[in-house]
Design a protein around this motif. Structure first.
Motif, short mmCIF file in Angstrom:
data_model
loop_
_atom_site.label_atom_id
_atom_site.label_comp_id
_atom_site.label_asym_id
_atom_site.label_seq_id
_atom_site.Cartn_x
_atom_site.Cartn_y
_atom_site.Cartn_z
N ALA A 83 42.96 8.54 41.21
CA ALA A 83 42.14 8.17 42.36
C ALA A 83 40.71 7.91 41.91
CB ALA A 83 42.17 9.28 43.40
N SER A 84 40.18 6.75 42.25
CA SER A 84 38.79 6.40 41.97
C SER A 84 37.91 6.64 43.19
CB SER A 84 38.67 4.94 41.56
OG SER A 84 39.47 4.66 40.43
N ASP A 85 38.53 6.68 44.35
CA ASP A 85 37.85 6.89 45.62
C ASP A 85 38.22 8.28 46.13
OD1 ASP A 85 36.57 5.39 48.20
OD2 ASP A 85 38.18 6.74 48.80
N SER A 86 37.24 9.02 46.59
CA SER A 86 37.49 10.41 47.03
C SER A 86 38.38 10.50 48.26
CB SER A 86 36.17 11.13 47.29
OG SER A 86 35.47 10.50 48.35
N THR A 87 38.51 9.40 49.02
CA THR A 87 39.35 9.44 50.22
C THR A 87 40.78 8.97 49.94
OG1 THR A 87 38.80 7.19 50.97
CG2 THR A 87 37.30 8.97 51.63
N TYR A 88 41.04 8.43 48.75
CA TYR A 88 42.38 7.95 48.40
C TYR A 88 43.33 9.13 48.23
CZ TYR A 88 46.23 5.93 45.79
OH TYR A 88 47.48 5.55 45.37
N ALA A 89 44.52 9.00 48.78
CA ALA A 89 45.52 10.07 48.66
C ALA A 89 46.92 9.49 48.65
CB ALA A 89 45.38 11.05 49.82
N LEU A 90 47.79 10.12 47.87
CA LEU A 90 49.21 9.82 47.90
C LEU A 90 49.86 10.75 48.91
CD1 LEU A 90 50.04 9.46 44.12
CD2 LEU A 90 50.13 7.66 45.84
N THR A 95 42.14 3.17 43.13
CA THR A 95 42.88 3.93 42.13
C THR A 95 43.06 3.07 40.89
OG1 THR A 95 44.93 5.14 41.66
CG2 THR A 95 45.12 3.28 43.13
N LYS A 96 43.04 3.71 39.73
CA LYS A 96 43.21 3.01 38.46
C LYS A 96 44.04 3.88 37.53
CE LYS A 96 40.70 0.75 34.75
NZ LYS A 96 39.38 0.40 34.22
N SER A 97 45.06 3.31 36.93
CA SER A 97 45.96 4.02 36.03
C SER A 97 46.55 5.27 36.68
CB SER A 97 45.24 4.41 34.73
OG SER A 97 44.80 3.27 34.05
N CYS A 157 44.93 0.05 42.59
CA CYS A 157 44.60 -0.64 43.84
C CYS A 157 43.11 -0.95 43.84
CB CYS A 157 44.92 0.21 45.06
SG CYS A 157 46.64 0.25 45.53
N VAL A 158 42.78 -2.21 44.09
CA VAL A 158 41.39 -2.62 44.19
C VAL A 158 41.19 -3.40 45.49
CG1 VAL A 158 40.96 -2.70 41.71
CG2 VAL A 158 41.76 -4.74 42.86
N ALA A 159 39.97 -3.33 46.00
CA ALA A 159 39.61 -4.06 47.21
C ALA A 159 38.54 -5.09 46.86
CB ALA A 159 39.08 -3.10 48.26
N SER A 160 38.55 -6.18 47.60
CA SER A 160 37.59 -7.26 47.38
C SER A 160 37.26 -7.91 48.72
CB SER A 160 38.20 -8.31 46.45
OG SER A 160 37.38 -9.46 46.39
N GLY A 213 46.99 6.30 51.23
CA GLY A 213 46.00 5.97 52.24
C GLY A 213 44.59 6.20 51.74
N PHE A 214 43.63 5.74 52.54
CA PHE A 214 42.21 5.89 52.24
C PHE A 214 41.42 5.60 53.51
CE2 PHE A 214 43.54 1.60 51.28
CZ PHE A 214 42.56 0.80 51.85
#
Length: 116
Positions: free
Chosen positions: A52-59, A47-49, A30-33, A71-72
């Motif tokens: 989690a790339s972002d510390s707030t990202y969670a499944l 998230t990549k592969s 998931c990427v944001a732009s 969420g994030f």
């Protein structure tokens, strides 16, 4: 559009609509732009592969295998961009196929040293 305040928790859900009940979903990337038509120039990885790339990202737990929940915290690129757009890649696999990419979870790849 969905309007949120900064640092507000966002919860998302993706559902697979198929007559095949033996499928499962996996959130791969998931990427944001700030640009809805360009997800390459200025992006922020959530998230990549499957990692989690972002510390707030969670499944989050899902009621069914054909539903993915995550969420994030909301964020902004800078003040000059009023919107943030999200693009996610989800994988569809056979349910209980533990050799499939969906069941591998986070796969981080390390770069090899070219000297050796």
């Amino acid at each position: 559009p969905y309007y949120v305040d900064m640092n507000q928790n966002l919860f998302l859900q993706a559902s697979l609509h198929s007559s095949d009940q033996n499928l499962t979903l996996f959130v791969h990337t998931c990427v944001a732009s700030p640009n809805s038509s360009d997800f390459r120039t200025l992006v922020y990885e959530l998230t990549k592969s499957g990692c989690a790339s972002d510390s707030t990202y969670a499944l989050f737990p899902s009621p069914r295998s054909d539903v993915a929940r995550f969420g994030f915290n909301s964020f902004s690129f800078v003040d000059r961009f009023p919107s943030v757009f999200l693009q996610c890649e989800l994988l569809v696999c056979r349910y209980h196929d533990y050799s499939s990419r969906c069941y591998q979870g986070c796969v981080s790849r390390f770069k090899r040293n070219a000297d050796s």
